[in-house]
Design a protein around this motif. Structure first.
Motif, PDB file in Angstrom:
ATOM      1  N   ARG A 263       0.827  -1.212   0.000  1.00 45.17           N
ATOM      2  CA  ARG A 263       0.000   0.000   0.000  1.00 45.17           C
ATOM      3  C   ARG A 263       0.853   1.250   0.000  1.00 45.17           C
ATOM      4  O   ARG A 263       0.547   2.234  -0.683  1.00 45.17           O
ATOM      5  CB  ARG A 263      -0.937  -0.018   1.214  1.00 45.17           C
ATOM      6  CG  ARG A 263      -2.075  -1.038   1.094  1.00 45.17           C
ATOM      7  CD  ARG A 263      -3.132  -0.814   2.160  1.00 45.17           C
ATOM      8  NE  ARG A 263      -2.621  -1.094   3.497  1.00 45.17           N
ATOM      9  CZ  ARG A 263      -2.622  -2.306   4.047  1.00 45.17           C
ATOM     10  NH1 ARG A 263      -3.084  -3.357   3.373  1.00 45.17           N
ATOM     11  NH2 ARG A 263      -2.152  -2.488   5.269  1.00 45.17           N
ATOM     12  N   LEU A 264       1.952   1.233   0.767  1.00 50.12           N
ATOM     13  CA  LEU A 264       2.865   2.363   0.788  1.00 50.12           C
ATOM     14  C   LEU A 264       3.494   2.580  -0.575  1.00 50.12           C
ATOM     15  O   LEU A 264       3.639   3.726  -1.045  1.00 50.12           O
ATOM     16  CB  LEU A 264       3.951   2.137   1.847  1.00 50.12           C
ATOM     17  CG  LEU A 264       5.019   3.237   1.975  1.00 50.12           C
ATOM     18  CD1 LEU A 264       4.364   4.576   2.346  1.00 50.12           C
ATOM     19  CD2 LEU A 264       6.056   2.853   3.016  1.00 50.12           C
ATOM     20  N   ARG A 265       3.875   1.484  -1.247  1.00 51.49           N
ATOM     21  CA  ARG A 265       4.483   1.597  -2.577  1.00 51.49           C
ATOM     22  C   ARG A 265       3.519   2.259  -3.555  1.00 51.49           C
ATOM     23  O   ARG A 265       3.911   3.122  -4.342  1.00 51.49           O
ATOM     24  CB  ARG A 265       4.875   0.216  -3.086  1.00 51.49           C
ATOM     25  CG  ARG A 265       5.613   0.239  -4.427  1.00 51.49           C
ATOM     26  CD  ARG A 265       5.700  -1.152  -5.038  1.00 51.49           C
ATOM     27  NE  ARG A 265       4.376  -1.648  -5.401  1.00 51.49           N
ATOM     28  CZ  ARG A 265       3.725  -1.240  -6.495  1.00 51.49           C
ATOM     29  NH1 ARG A 265       4.237  -0.329  -7.314  1.00 51.49           N
ATOM     30  NH2 ARG A 265       2.522  -1.739  -6.766  1.00 51.49           N
ATOM     31  N   ARG A 266       2.223   1.860  -3.482  1.00 59.04           N
ATOM     32  CA  ARG A 266       1.238   2.445  -4.391  1.00 59.04           C
ATOM     33  C   ARG A 266       1.042   3.941  -4.114  1.00 59.04           C
ATOM     34  O   ARG A 266       0.848   4.745  -5.021  1.00 59.04           O
ATOM     35  CB  ARG A 266      -0.101   1.708  -4.267  1.00 59.04           C
ATOM     36  CG  ARG A 266      -0.084   0.309  -4.856  1.00 59.04           C
ATOM     37  CD  ARG A 266      -1.512  -0.199  -5.076  1.00 59.04           C
ATOM     38  NE  ARG A 266      -2.255  -0.274  -3.822  1.00 59.04           N
ATOM     39  CZ  ARG A 266      -2.311  -1.358  -3.069  1.00 59.04           C
ATOM     40  NH1 ARG A 266      -1.662  -2.460  -3.411  1.00 59.04           N
ATOM     41  NH2 ARG A 266      -3.024  -1.367  -1.953  1.00 59.04           N
ATOM     42  N   GLU A 267       1.076   4.316  -2.809  1.00 62.15           N
ATOM     43  CA  GLU A 267       0.896   5.718  -2.459  1.00 62.15           C
ATOM     44  C   GLU A 267       2.054   6.591  -2.940  1.00 62.15           C
ATOM     45  O   GLU A 267       1.866   7.758  -3.294  1.00 62.15           O
ATOM     46  CB  GLU A 267       0.739   5.860  -0.946  1.00 62.15           C
ATOM     47  CG  GLU A 267      -0.559   5.256  -0.410  1.00 62.15           C
ATOM     48  CD  GLU A 267      -0.579   5.208   1.108  1.00 62.15           C
ATOM     49  OE1 GLU A 267       0.421   5.657   1.716  1.00 62.15           O
ATOM     50  OE2 GLU A 267      -1.581   4.717   1.677  1.00 62.15           O
TER      51      GLU A 267
END
Length: 269
Positions: A263-267
């Motif tokens: 999720r952090l990577r997508r953000e």
């Protein structure tokens, strides 16, 4: 299923419940006999088409089933079969698939009658995980070139004395009449067993094994979310690093370290 088959299936399930109500010890026999009927129909295309032919009156189809199977199966099984073939089915396959479902439900009813339903449900879930994690075993059990008898022999060597007899019967039916992936079929049976106990199933992938208390707390929390009892099945997956991934039907709750990193990577992308 289309509407006609859904209604036919519902009426057939009602016939099964009626046949098993108040009858002691007939559920296991009924389940096994329904599986045997399915095996005959799988081998004889003309017969299964005739039994589902909506251009022929349902009463005539019921009479045909009685001529073919009468005296070869128990009265309870014949009553269920007579009701099923008298219905109007959208497709021939829906009749046969419903007979499979009725056989499964009868065997699970037998497990419930003997207070072994919990054990059968857990064994079916674990079988699905074992097959899913063992490609060689999955290939051996799903190879269409391998005879049904050879697959039954393999299962007997692996499972006899290690699982409930009803679990073995259900497993044999799955591998000898494969329509979807074997591990998915075992999961569907496990869900069917849970539904019989008016519970839903949560498949939990955990980075480490959960304690009994942790499983109980998780089941209680999920029960509050979904408004009914929840059976928790846990599969250890060290690749998650930490945390849990919980799947209930189509819902996925990802609390794993890998999930948070994704999720952090997508953000940040």
């Amino acid at each position: 299923m289309y509407a006609a088959s859904r209604e036919a299936c519902a009426r057939s399930r009602e016939a099964l419940r009626a046949a098993l109500t108040g009858s002691n010890g007939v559920a296991a026999t009924t389940g096994s006999e329904l599986f045997a009927v399915v095996a005959v129909l799988d081998d004889q295309r003309s017969l299964r088409v005739a039994l589902a032919d909506v251009s022929v009156p349902g009463s005539a189809r019921a009479e045909l089933s009685e001529r073919v199977f009468g005296g070869k199966v128990s009265p309870a099984t014949q009553a269920v079969l007579t009701t099923a073939v008298a219905q109007n089915w959208s497709r021939t396959a829906d009749l046969v698939d419903t007979l499979v479902l009725l056989g499964q439900e009868a065997l699970l009813a037998s497990a419930a009658d003997s207070d072994r339903l919990d054990a059968v449900e857990d064994e079916l879930f674990r079988l699905g995980r074992i097959v899913g994690d063992n490609p060689d075993l999955e290939r051996a059990l799903s190879d269409r070139a391998t005879s049904a008898s050879a697959k039954r022999e393999l299962l007997a060597r692996l499972l006899t004395g290690k699982v409930e007899p009803i679990t073995l019967t259900l497993a044999e039916q799955v591998v000898t009449r494969q329509r979807t992936s074997i591990d998915a079929s075992f999961d569907e049976l496990s869900d069917l067993a849970a539904a019989r106990r008016d519970q839903i199933v949560a498949l939990v992938h955990a980075a480490i094994a959960l304690t009994t208390r942790q499983r109980e707390r998780l089941a209680a929390s999920l029960g509050r979310i979904y408004g009914k009892p929840v059976t928790v099945h846990v599969q250890v997956d060290p690749s998650l690093l930490s945390g849990l991934v919980v799947r209930v039907g189509d819902d996925v709750i990802d609390g794993s370290a890998i999930g948070r990193l994704e999720r952090l990577r997508r953000e940040l992308a």
